[in-house]
Design a protein around this motif. Structure first.
Motif, PDB file in Angstrom:
ATOM      1  N   PHE A   1      -1.051  -5.823 -11.385  1.00 27.49           N
ATOM      2  CA  PHE A   1      -1.271  -4.410 -11.705  1.00 27.49           C
ATOM      3  C   PHE A   1      -0.962  -4.182 -13.177  1.00 27.49           C
ATOM      4  O   PHE A   1       0.137  -4.489 -13.653  1.00 27.49           O
ATOM      5  CB  PHE A   1      -0.373  -3.518 -10.837  1.00 27.49           C
ATOM      6  CG  PHE A   1      -0.405  -2.065 -11.229  1.00 27.49           C
ATOM      7  CD1 PHE A   1      -1.573  -1.327 -11.111  1.00 27.49           C
ATOM      8  CD2 PHE A   1       0.734  -1.439 -11.718  1.00 27.49           C
ATOM      9  CE1 PHE A   1      -1.606   0.000 -11.477  1.00 27.49           C
ATOM     10  CE2 PHE A   1       0.719  -0.108 -12.075  1.00 27.49           C
ATOM     11  CZ  PHE A   1      -0.449   0.620 -11.956  1.00 27.49           C
TER      12      PHE A   1
ATOM     13  N   TYR B   1       1.879   1.164  -3.902  1.00 26.48           N
ATOM     14  CA  TYR B   1       0.685   1.334  -4.745  1.00 26.48           C
ATOM     15  C   TYR B   1      -0.425   1.956  -3.895  1.00 26.48           C
ATOM     16  O   TYR B   1      -1.297   1.243  -3.383  1.00 26.48           O
ATOM     17  CB  TYR B   1       0.228  -0.008  -5.309  1.00 26.48           C
ATOM     18  CG  TYR B   1       1.276  -0.723  -6.126  1.00 26.48           C
ATOM     19  CD1 TYR B   1       1.416  -0.473  -7.492  1.00 26.48           C
ATOM     20  CD2 TYR B   1       2.143  -1.642  -5.538  1.00 26.48           C
ATOM     21  CE1 TYR B   1       2.386  -1.127  -8.240  1.00 26.48           C
ATOM     22  CE2 TYR B   1       3.115  -2.299  -6.290  1.00 26.48           C
ATOM     23  CZ  TYR B   1       3.231  -2.030  -7.636  1.00 26.48           C
ATOM     24  OH  TYR B   1       4.184  -2.671  -8.387  1.00 26.48           O
TER      25      TYR B   1
ATOM     26  N   TYR C   1      -6.102  -3.030 -10.880  1.00 32.20           N
ATOM     27  CA  TYR C   1      -5.586  -3.907  -9.826  1.00 32.20           C
ATOM     28  C   TYR C   1      -6.513  -5.115  -9.705  1.00 32.20           C
ATOM     29  O   TYR C   1      -7.744  -4.978  -9.685  1.00 32.20           O
ATOM     30  CB  TYR C   1      -5.539  -3.186  -8.476  1.00 32.20           C
ATOM     31  CG  TYR C   1      -4.561  -2.049  -8.394  1.00 32.20           C
ATOM     32  CD1 TYR C   1      -3.228  -2.264  -8.060  1.00 32.20           C
ATOM     33  CD2 TYR C   1      -4.964  -0.747  -8.649  1.00 32.20           C
ATOM     34  CE1 TYR C   1      -2.327  -1.219  -7.966  1.00 32.20           C
ATOM     35  CE2 TYR C   1      -4.070   0.314  -8.567  1.00 32.20           C
ATOM     36  CZ  TYR C   1      -2.761   0.071  -8.229  1.00 32.20           C
ATOM     37  OH  TYR C   1      -1.871   1.110  -8.133  1.00 32.20           O
TER      38      TYR C   1
ATOM     39  N   LYS D   1      -0.911  -1.140 -15.911  1.00 30.50           N
ATOM     40  CA  LYS D   1      -0.960   0.309 -16.033  1.00 30.50           C
ATOM     41  C   LYS D   1      -2.065   0.725 -16.987  1.00 30.50           C
ATOM     42  O   LYS D   1      -2.305   0.083 -18.010  1.00 30.50           O
ATOM     43  CB  LYS D   1       0.382   0.860 -16.526  1.00 30.50           C
ATOM     44  CG  LYS D   1       1.485   0.760 -15.490  1.00 30.50           C
ATOM     45  CD  LYS D   1       2.772   1.392 -15.986  1.00 30.50           C
ATOM     46  CE  LYS D   1       3.865   1.320 -14.925  1.00 30.50           C
ATOM     47  NZ  LYS D   1       5.132   1.918 -15.398  1.00 30.50           N
TER      48      LYS D   1
ATOM     49  N   GLU E   1      -4.549   4.967 -11.982  1.00 33.07           N
ATOM     50  CA  GLU E   1      -3.220   4.427 -12.255  1.00 33.07           C
ATOM     51  C   GLU E   1      -3.278   3.193 -13.146  1.00 33.07           C
ATOM     52  O   GLU E   1      -2.383   2.965 -13.962  1.00 33.07           O
ATOM     53  CB  GLU E   1      -2.512   4.058 -10.950  1.00 33.07           C
ATOM     54  CG  GLU E   1      -2.274   5.237 -10.003  1.00 33.07           C
ATOM     55  CD  GLU E   1      -3.468   5.499  -9.119  1.00 33.07           C
ATOM     56  OE1 GLU E   1      -4.409   4.684  -9.124  1.00 33.07           O
ATOM     57  OE2 GLU E   1      -3.484   6.548  -8.430  1.00 33.07           O
TER      58      GLU E   1
ATOM     59  N   ASP F   1       0.820  -1.214   0.000  1.00 34.31           N
ATOM     60  CA  ASP F   1       0.000   0.000   0.000  1.00 34.31           C
ATOM     61  C   ASP F   1       0.849   1.258   0.000  1.00 34.31           C
ATOM     62  O   ASP F   1       0.342   2.341  -0.327  1.00 34.31           O
ATOM     63  CB  ASP F   1      -0.962   0.000   1.198  1.00 34.31           C
ATOM     64  CG  ASP F   1      -0.245  -0.236   2.512  1.00 34.31           C
ATOM     65  OD1 ASP F   1       0.583  -1.153   2.563  1.00 34.31           O
ATOM     66  OD2 ASP F   1      -0.499   0.503   3.476  1.00 34.31           O
TER      67      ASP F   1
END
Length: 540
Positions: free
Chosen positions: A323, A267, A289, A325, A286, A264
């Motif tokens: 993740f 990210y 996730y 992008k 971003e 955390d």
């Protein structure tokens, strides 16, 4: 007044660029819209792919960990059935007992050799002393000599194991192996599985400890991670990194004094959701996730089986995180780059369509222009014809009246034109008419409304603040008698001119035309080749 200014030739290039800009704008909007549709479709595809990928990884980890727990209980069952605790406790053994103990140790060594994923398999007695240790190094399992066995009573996992009751299993946190109070090199990610051993009298006599080489599990996870654009990570219940596909320096950072380096922190977009108990997907600015919970959730532990219960749930409460992008800010340009050839071809078609449309409009407008010219001009002299004269003449007089400027109408009639036709021929007569038209343009200017009414009759409407009609007519007579004309054609040209002032002689075109016609006939009666200018109707 300019000749036929109401029907100018069609401007091709402005209309071409107008059509091209419209087509390219529409095409760009279509491409942009399609790119956004593709972006949403790709995003949905990523969401589904990541959900399936993490589900498969989760399933693998559960199976792997459950197999490790089963192996530990299997070794514990071997020790229980062979009464190993009693054999290790005796100072001397009979040949049969020696054989039983030797068989057990060989079985454990064979188990370690064939599994190939346990750094150590140990039996530790109730006092915390190692009675058996089988190490696995360089793909070879071997039993450690009795003299090198150690007392592990102070180790946390031994203390946890000796507190277990029958049917319980302890799983330690995943961390790096420590030897002699230092992190072992090369690093060995390790999980210790501890199972208690109780004898027939239900007395705890020791524990079985399997040091699982978790690097095997991590290496298997890497096989799922083929796309370098996607970041995968495995974190513990504190959010600390156990594995990171792109940032290996973050792995086990908590063992090197970096307890605060958590998922955390790296990210922030998932700081409010990473420690939840449910699988979820988060579409943030971003990126995307995907979070999947691994191991125990509350009191539910997937590694429990057949009455075996894992006591420590937090140690195996992990999170798998991926993740991707978010490419939305530059997805349109990525879309353009990936479809460059097709888009260039389409843009070329837009240019061609714009050219065809502009060419069609030009041909259509030129056709209309030609028809307009034919309808409003005299073919021989290229002056306004009678229709155009009365159409545009009213507009000229209305504008002069509105601006309070004087205007005048002149009637021109060629003298003895029939004689010229009869004597020199009609072709010569046509040359004379064209000569008169040229003299009119030269004398009265293109701003005047110049007209051939028919035959040898012409008309002129002039307007302006300084209306010097006498000077204009004198210039016209001079032009008619141009020496070059006489030298070339040898035909003298004379005309009688009559004019009327507007609005003094009439406030409309019909009245003014009548007054000018009367003035022209006055000129004829006076001997031709002259000019009579009326400033009021009574002069007629």
């Amino acid at each position: 007044m300019p000749f036929l200014e109401h029907s100018k030739p069609y401007p091709f290039y402005p209309r071409f660029f107008l059509f091209l800009s419209i087509l390219l704008t529409a095409f760009t909007l279509i491409v942009y819209t399609h790119s956004q549709v593709r972006f949403q479709a790709d995003k949905e595809k990523v969401l589904v792919q990541q959900e399936l990928s993490l589900s498969a990884q989760k399933h693998y980890i559960h199976n792997a960990m459950q197999a490790v727990v089963r192996d530990a209980t299997f070794v514990a069952d071997m020790a229980t059935f062979s009464h190993i605790d009693a054999l290790y406790a005796k100072p001397s053994l009979t040949p049969s007992e020696q054989q039983t103990l030797r068989n057990f140790e060989q079985d454990v060594q064979a188990f370690s050799q064939r599994s190939g994923m346990y750094d150590q398999v140990r039996f530790i007695d109730a006092d915390g002393r190692e009675q058996l240790r089988v190490n696995y190094t360089d793909e070879h399992a071997y039993q450690v000599a009795k003299a090198k066995l150690q007392n592990k009573a102070g180790r946390y996992y031994v203390q946890e194991g000796l507190a277990l009751i029958p049917g319980e299993v302890y799983i330690s946190p995943l961390d790096l192996n420590i030897e002699h109070n230092e992190i072992e090199l090369p690093h060995k990610p390790m999980i210790r599985i501890v199972v208690p051993i109780y004898n027939t009298m239900n007395l705890r006599v020791g524990i079985v400890v399997l040091n699982y080489l978790a690097q095997y599990m991590i290496d298997e996870l890497r096989l799922f991670h083929r796309d370098d654009s996607i970041e995968y990570m495995l974190v513990n219940h504190n959010g600390q990194f156990l594995y990171h596909s792109h940032l290996p320096e973050y792995e086990f950072a908590f063992m090197f004094g970096h307890d605060g380096l958590t998922v955390d922190q790296v990210y922030p977009g998932i700081s409010d959701t990473i420690y939840g108990k449910q699988d979820l997907q988060l579409d943030s600015e971003e990126g995307i996730y995907t979070i999947s919970t691994i191991g125990a959730v509350d009191r539910i532990n997937p590694y429990c089986f057949d009455g075996q219960h894992v006591t420590e749930n937090t140690s195996t409460s992990w999170r798998l995180v991926s993740f991707v992008k978010n490419p939305s800010q530059h997805y349109f340009w990525l879309y353009v780059q990936s479809n460059t050839v097709i888009l260039l071809f389409a843009a070329g078609l837009m240019v061609l369509l714009a050219y065809v449309a502009a060419s069609y409009c030009r041909a259509k407008r030129n056709e209309e222009h030609n028809l307009y010219v034919m309808a409003h001009s005299d073919e021989l002299t290229q002056l306004h014809n009678r229709l155009s004269f009365f159409k545009h003449g009213k507009a000229v007089l209305d504008e002069a009246l509105k601006s309070r400027q004087p205007a005048g109408l002149l009637f021109i009639d060629l003298d003895d034109f029939k004689y010229i036709n009869d004597t020199y021929g009609h072709q010569a007569g046509d040359q004379v008419l064209r000569h008169v038209a040229t003299c009119m343009r030269k004398s009265f200017g293109e701003q005047a409304l110049l007209c051939r009414l028919g035959g040898d009759e012409f008309a002129v409407i002039v307007a302006g603040e300084c209306l010097a009609v006498d000077q204009l007519v004198t210039a016209f007579f001079t032009a008619l008698r141009d020496p070059d004309w006489l030298h070339t054609m040898g035909i003298p040209v004379s005309a009688s001119v009559g004019g009327a002032l507007f609005p003094a002689c009439g406030d409309n075109l019909d009245t003014l035309t009548h007054q000018a016609d009367l003035a022209m006939y006055c000129t004829k009666r006076a001997g031709k080749g002259g000019f009579v200018w009326l400033t009021s109707p009574k002069d007629a």
